[in-house]
Design a protein around this motif. Structure first.
Motif, short mmCIF file in Angstrom:
data_model
loop_
_atom_site.label_atom_id
_atom_site.label_comp_id
_atom_site.label_asym_id
_atom_site.label_seq_id
_atom_site.Cartn_x
_atom_site.Cartn_y
_atom_site.Cartn_z
N HIS A 144 1.03 -4.21 -17.51
CA HIS A 144 1.21 -4.41 -16.00
C HIS A 144 -0.25 -4.78 -15.33
CE1 HIS A 144 0.41 -0.17 -15.90
NE2 HIS A 144 -0.11 -0.48 -14.74
N TYR A 145 0.00 -5.25 -14.05
CA TYR A 145 -1.23 -5.49 -13.38
C TYR A 145 -0.98 -5.16 -11.83
CZ TYR A 145 -5.08 -7.49 -10.48
OH TYR A 145 -5.99 -7.68 -9.77
N LEU A 146 -1.76 -4.46 -11.25
CA LEU A 146 -1.57 -3.97 -9.85
C LEU A 146 -3.04 -4.51 -9.04
CD1 LEU A 146 -0.08 -0.33 -10.25
CD2 LEU A 146 0.75 -2.38 -8.97
N PRO A 147 -2.82 -4.96 -7.85
CA PRO A 147 -4.07 -5.17 -7.18
C PRO A 147 -4.96 -4.15 -6.76
CG PRO A 147 -2.09 -6.58 -6.25
CD PRO A 147 -1.63 -5.54 -7.04
N ASP A 148 -6.11 -4.41 -6.70
CA ASP A 148 -7.13 -3.21 -6.31
C ASP A 148 -6.86 -2.64 -4.76
OD1 ASP A 148 -8.38 -3.65 -8.70
OD2 ASP A 148 -10.06 -4.71 -7.93
N ARG A 149 -6.49 -3.34 -3.91
CA ARG A 149 -6.19 -2.95 -2.50
C ARG A 149 -4.93 -1.91 -2.47
NH1 ARG A 149 -4.26 -6.34 2.77
NH2 ARG A 149 -4.45 -4.36 4.27
N VAL A 150 -5.16 -0.78 -2.29
CA VAL A 150 -4.00 0.22 -2.09
C VAL A 150 -3.79 0.37 -0.53
CG1 VAL A 150 -3.31 2.44 -2.53
CG2 VAL A 150 -4.72 1.21 -4.20
N VAL A 151 -2.72 0.51 -0.31
CA VAL A 151 -2.41 0.37 1.32
C VAL A 151 -1.51 1.77 1.46
CG1 VAL A 151 -1.26 -0.55 3.19
CG2 VAL A 151 -2.46 -1.97 1.56
N GLU A 152 -2.05 3.00 2.02
CA GLU A 152 -1.38 4.08 2.48
C GLU A 152 -0.48 3.94 3.41
OE1 GLU A 152 -1.68 6.68 0.45
OE2 GLU A 152 -3.33 6.13 -0.97
N ASN A 153 0.65 4.55 3.65
CA ASN A 153 1.52 4.61 4.66
C ASN A 153 0.80 4.89 5.95
OD1 ASN A 153 3.58 4.50 2.97
ND2 ASN A 153 4.43 6.75 3.05
N SER A 154 -0.36 5.56 6.00
CA SER A 154 -0.98 5.81 7.56
C SER A 154 -1.68 4.40 8.11
CB SER A 154 -2.31 6.84 7.23
OG SER A 154 -2.99 6.04 6.13
N HIS A 155 -1.83 3.30 7.09
CA HIS A 155 -2.11 2.06 7.36
C HIS A 155 -1.37 1.54 8.58
CE1 HIS A 155 -3.39 -2.40 7.34
NE2 HIS A 155 -1.96 -2.23 7.01
N PHE A 156 -0.03 1.77 8.45
CA PHE A 156 0.84 1.03 9.52
C PHE A 156 1.20 1.88 10.89
CE2 PHE A 156 2.33 0.42 5.06
CZ PHE A 156 2.57 -1.15 5.02
N GLU A 157 0.44 3.04 10.76
CA GLU A 157 0.65 3.71 11.78
C GLU A 157 -0.22 3.13 13.15
OE1 GLU A 157 -0.76 7.67 11.11
OE2 GLU A 157 1.07 8.15 9.63
N SER A 158 -1.22 2.57 12.89
CA SER A 158 -2.14 1.83 13.86
C SER A 158 -1.48 0.56 14.75
CB SER A 158 -3.35 1.37 13.34
OG SER A 158 -3.19 0.33 12.48
N PHE A 159 -0.40 -0.02 14.21
CA PHE A 159 0.40 -0.99 14.77
C PHE A 159 1.69 -0.80 14.79
CE2 PHE A 159 -0.37 -2.28 10.44
CZ PHE A 159 0.72 -3.09 10.18
N LEU A 160 2.56 0.01 14.21
CA LEU A 160 4.11 0.11 14.11
C LEU A 160 4.13 1.63 14.93
CD1 LEU A 160 5.10 -1.31 10.77
CD2 LEU A 160 5.38 -2.49 13.10
N ASP A 161 5.46 1.72 15.28
CA ASP A 161 6.19 2.90 15.61
C ASP A 161 6.70 3.51 14.42
OD1 ASP A 161 7.24 5.11 17.08
OD2 ASP A 161 8.83 3.94 17.61
N THR A 162 5.66 4.12 13.60
CA THR A 162 6.08 4.82 12.36
C THR A 162 5.10 5.79 11.91
OG1 THR A 162 6.81 4.28 10.18
CG2 THR A 162 4.68 3.14 10.65
N SER A 163 5.53 6.49 10.94
CA SER A 163 4.51 7.54 10.62
C SER A 163 4.74 7.81 8.80
CB SER A 163 4.76 8.89 11.07
OG SER A 163 6.07 9.33 10.68
N ASP A 164 3.60 8.25 8.25
CA ASP A 164 3.68 8.47 6.74
C ASP A 164 5.01 9.39 6.58
OD1 ASP A 164 2.61 8.90 3.98
OD2 ASP A 164 2.40 11.06 4.72
N GLU A 165 5.36 10.39 7.45
CA GLU A 165 6.52 11.25 7.33
C GLU A 165 7.82 10.51 7.22
OE1 GLU A 165 8.59 15.29 9.08
OE2 GLU A 165 6.86 14.33 10.05
N TRP A 166 7.95 9.61 8.25
CA TRP A 166 9.02 8.80 8.38
C TRP A 166 9.29 7.69 7.19
CZ3 TRP A 166 10.69 3.53 8.85
CH2 TRP A 166 11.84 3.22 9.40
N ILE A 167 8.06 7.00 6.72
CA ILE A 167 8.54 6.36 5.53
C ILE A 167 8.70 6.88 4.25
CG2 ILE A 167 7.25 4.66 4.29
CD1 ILE A 167 5.29 4.02 6.78
N ARG A 168 7.96 8.08 4.20
CA ARG A 168 8.38 8.85 2.89
C ARG A 168 9.97 9.46 3.07
NH1 ARG A 168 3.50 12.19 0.42
NH2 ARG A 168 1.82 11.26 1.22
N ALA A 169 10.40 9.81 3.99
CA ALA A 169 11.70 10.41 4.33
C ALA A 169 12.72 9.44 4.06
CB ALA A 169 11.69 11.17 5.63
#
Length: 323
Positions: free
Chosen positions: A12-37
């Protein structure tokens, strides 16, 4: 004797850029907890500049070939499952063929969205069983980040990019469930459900589209259809869930994975789960999970594996194989 398509290499291959859930908190009404749940996803990989479906597929293919100890010119065919080919045409598979330096055989893409890799395995198995090929690279590769509407929190947090590949080789078996290789496949589609998961643009509509999904409706269909197609494939192979070592499902959503395992009467300890690290990589998710499962030491030679997936179309299916 029965001619089987046997897995001899995986990668397999995965790109080097890893995007955590917290990335989306700056421009969406969401949170790490919301996404995980709601999904079980903690992070995903996004393609970096210059990375495409074909370049990632090539990297995964090279890893599978290395694991099998094979050279590109020993391969007869490449089947690449994707909904995000680099260009309208030619196929991403022919681009992988060129990048590998493979100057013989044939290559083509197959499009069944998230179920694409299951459909590709079924086609590869048929080609090998019929004697039209001895060795086939089966690849799932996606850059779903290119299809995202970044204002839609119900979809853009769910998907990721990556690629996985298997090398299948012809071998002989006794025609029983004890054989190595692909033992049974089961494929379905129902175009009446197009509107619950689709991309709202394309070549003939003269606009680039974004992924649109009615999450509740997809969830409603997913568990029953996935469990049913897995059961059908197991029936064809002459096995029961008690015989299965591993379920390797399409990694769409942890609740769908858990619900399907429960309906199949399989404990989660026997399910390979990677959704937390990769998100939904569509047609790439099953080969990615197979490769990671081998890397972790979960999937071993002789293990009985069931894979199942559902995607836009709707299209869904399952494969039973012995590693």
């Amino acid at each position: 004797m029965t001619r089987r398509a046997i897995v001899t290499g995986v990668g397999h291959y995965l790109p080097d850029r890893v995007v955590e859930n917290s990335h989306f908190e700056s421009f969406l009404d969401t949170s790490d907890e919301w996404i995980r749940a709601r999904s079980g996803i903690e992070r995903r990989h996004f393609a970096t500049e210059g990375e495409t479906t074909s370049t990632m597929g090539t990297q995964a293919a090279r890893a599978a070939l290395a694991a099998a100890g094979r050279a590109p010119d020993e391969v007869d065919a490449i089947i690449l499952a994707t909904s995000t080919a680099d260009l309208t045409f030619p196929s991403a598979a022919t681009m992988v063929q060129a990048e590998l330096g493979m100057t013989r055989g044939f290559a083509f893409d197959i499009q069944a969205v998230c179920a694409g890799f299951v459909f590709a395995l079924a086609n590869a198995s048929a080609l090998i069983a019929s004697g039209q090929a001895e060795r086939i690279l089966v690849i799932g590769s996606e850059t779903f980040s290119k299809l995202m509407d970044w204002s839609d929190r119900g979809t853009c947090v769910l998907f990721g990019d990556g690629a996985g590949a298997l090398l299948l080789e012809a071998g002989e078996g006794a025609g029983t469930a004890a054989d190595r290789g692909i033992l049974a496949t089961d494929l379905h589609s129902d175009g009446r459900h197009k509107d619950i998961l689709y991309v709202d643009g394309g070549v003939s509509t003269e606009r680039v589209g974004h992924l649109r999904m009615e999450g509740r409706e997809v969830f409603r269909h997913a568990i029953d259809k996935l469990a049913a197609t897995a059961q059908s494939a197991m029936d064809k192979a002459g096995i029961t869930s008690a015989d299965v070592n591993w379920i390797v499902p399409h990694q769409a959503n942890i609740r769908i994975i858990q619900g399907t395992a429960k309906k199949m009467q399989m404990p989660m300890d026997n399910v390979v789960v990677t959704v937390q690290d990769h998100g939904n990589t569509s047609a790439a998710s099953i080969p990615l999970a197979l490769s990671v499962g081998v890397e972790r030491g979960q999937i071993r030679p002789g293990d009985l594996v069931v894979t199942e997936a559902i995607g836009g179309g709707l299209a869904w299916g399952a494969v039973v194989l012995r590693w």
